[in-house]
Design an enzyme around this catalytic site. Structure first.
Site, short mmCIF file in Angstrom:
data_model
loop_
_atom_site.label_atom_id
_atom_site.label_comp_id
_atom_site.label_asym_id
_atom_site.label_seq_id
_atom_site.Cartn_x
_atom_site.Cartn_y
_atom_site.Cartn_z
CG ASN A 249 -44.36 -56.03 2.59
OD1 ASN A 249 -43.85 -56.02 1.48
ND2 ASN A 249 -44.15 -57.02 3.45
CG ASP A 258 -42.68 -60.29 -3.25
OD1 ASP A 258 -42.67 -60.50 -2.03
OD2 ASP A 258 -43.63 -60.59 -4.00
CD GLU A 284 -40.28 -59.71 8.55
OE1 GLU A 284 -40.70 -59.06 9.51
OE2 GLU A 284 -41.01 -60.48 7.87
#
Length: 362
Positions: A249, A258, A284
């Site tokens: 990220n 995503d 996650e």
């Protein structure tokens, strides 16, 4: 083609609204179709009377057809409720005259049932009035029955003619009841179907993670509680986590993160055996439930899954990258409760994270 256009125009005219507010469009359609049915019935009855040489009956049937036609015209010039009431009053008068003239055996008194059903399907309130009307119709039918027991019909019909009248009465009554039920139940059936579909959507939304399409934590807990109450087979549970997902990220952005989550979910569905319960546990983390597999079998499945995931190449924009998962696998011992088994899976996952990641801890 012309015939189709004629039928279409006729249908449009039947459905033409009166233009008044708070009036039921379905009711006026029912009223007009019932009137047309009664006109057709009267004309057919005229043919029977002509065939049987009953001039009085022929005149009565023809007059009935004209009066029904007048009510049909009235339905375009007055409020729906007025037309409905006029039709009810005239059919009642028409029933009584038919019974007096032709007797009980032609079966015309059964049209009272049509009026009863039309009354209760009509979208006007006032339940007390409807119930009172139903009682009045019942009393009328009983009165006509006893009247016929003590009085002979004005026009004596042969058994064959009586049977013909019985047949067309049965057809007309069944058609009318079916017509009323179909028109007024269409909205209800459609609404019920939409409600069921909407409830299914709500249920799905409450059970599914919107990003990955996997089951969410809430649905997973429900499934596990039910599964562990009376297990029929060996059960294995795996808690897994994407390694260094925060780095993905931070480096490539949340949109790429995503995409990673979606691709992982897709790989789970594709590579794991049928019957495996796959859920997004949070962030996650994923929880995999093997309802008919022991730990050794589940470990084999996870080994294949682990390799497939590492083979996936993701586009990070400036560069490509791959990811790995760490797995904490436990086998249910038929004694531990839900909290205990989840805690054990979490501890094994944590151990794998602390000892190099990208491994299956069993």
């Amino acid at each position: 083609m012309k015939e189709t256009n004629f039928l279409h125009k006729m249908y449009q005219n039947i459905c033409k609204d009166t233009g008044d507010q708070n009036e039921s469009s379905k009711l006026i359609v029912v009223v007009r179709l019932l009137i047309l049915t009664m006109i057709a019935y009267s004309l057919l009855s005229s043919g029977i009377c002509l065939f049987a040489s009953h001039i009085g009956g022929l005149a009565f049937c023809q007059i009935s057809a004209v009066l029904f036609l007048a009510i049909f015209v009235l339905s375009y010039r007055s409020r729906t409720f007025v037309s409905f009431c006029v039709l009810n009053v005239y059919i009642l008068i028409w029933i009584m005259f038919n019974v007096v003239m032709f007797g009980w055996n032609i079966g015309v008194q059964h049209f009272i049932i049509v009026l009863l059903i039309a009354c209760f399907f009509a979208k006007y309130k006032h339940a007390a009035i409807k119930i009172s009307y139903a009682i009045a119709l019942c009393i009328l039918r009983i009165f006509l029955f006893f009247y016929c027991q003590n009085n002979s019909p004005q026009i004596a019909l042969s058994a064959e003619v009586n049977n013909l009248f019985q047949i067309i009465n049965t057809l007309a009554i069944f058609w009318s009841i079916s017509l009323i039920a179909y028109i007024f139940s269409t909205d209800t059936q459609t609404l019920e179907s939409k409600l069921v579909e909407y409830n299914e959507q709500l249920k799905k939304q409450a059970s599914i993670d919107p990003l990955t399409g996997l089951y969410n934590r809430r649905r997973t807990l429900e499934y596990l509680e039910k599964l562990l109450k009376a297990p029929q087979h060996q059960i294995s549970i795996c808690l897994c986590d994407i390694d260094f997902f925060k780095r993905v990220n931070d480096t490539y952005g949340h949109d790429v993160g995503d995409i990673v989550l979606k691709k992982i979910a897709e790989t789970f569905r594709k590579e794991l055996p049928a019957g495996t319960f796959v859920s997004r546990w949070g962030g996650e983390e994923f929880l995999l439930i093997f309802p008919i597999s022991n730990g050794d079998e589940a470990q084999v499945f996870l080994g294949t899954l682990q390799r497939k995931i590492k083979e996936i190449v993701f586009d990070g924009g400036s560069e490509t990258f791959s990811i790995s998962l760490t797995f904490g696998l436990v086998e249910h011992d038929f004694h531990s409760d839900l909290t205990t088994i989840l805690k054990e899976a979490d501890e094994k996952l944590y151990y794998g994270k602390e000892h190099g990641r990208d491994q299956i801890v069993f």
